[in-house]
Motif scaffolding. Structure first.
Motif: not given
Length: 127
Positions: A93-95, A98-101, A113-117
């Motif tokens: 699940i894209k971080p 998820m965190l923006s929610a 963004k860094e973690v998702e990349e």
């Protein structure tokens, strides 16, 4: 919200390669949940394979927790290797989504963004 890739690799090889990619990219594997084995051990008919890797980068996790301690419930990141009708897949699940929610904090979005990349790179390398 999901990032899922198919691979020609076996479930076992994809799992091994994901573990290596996680470590190579500066994260750690905290735990691996073998959901398929767990369900079968409980006498539940489950023909697929599914391992959920809990992965974490301590520096990134600390940034998230320092900003909003409630987000501990969204950590660590999870990347799954699973089979579906004979096909091995790797996904997360894209971080960012998820965190923006869960928070509108701009600093958290940058961390996400860094973690998702990195997590997408792990999946792509394991593919």
């Amino acid at each position: 919200m999901y990032y899922i890739v198919e691979t020609e690799k076996s479930f076992t090889q994809a799992s091994t390669d994901l573990d290596s990619a996680v470590k190579r990219l500066g994260f750690g594997v905290l735990h691996v949940h073998d959901l398929g084995a767990t369900l079968r051990a409980k006498d539940i008919a489950f023909d697929e394979e599914c391992k959920v890797f809990e992965v974490c980068n301590p520096a990134q996790a600390a940034k998230v927790l320092a900003t909003d301690m409630r987000l501990n419930m969204a950590l660590p990141c999870r990347i799954s290797v699973f089979t579906e009708k004979g096909t091995t897949k790797i996904g997360l699940i894209k971080p960012v989504q998820m965190l923006s929610a869960l928070s509108q904090d701009a600093a958290l979005v940058e961390v996400a963004k860094e973690v998702e990349e990195k997590t997408i790179q792990m999946v792509d390398e394991a593919k």
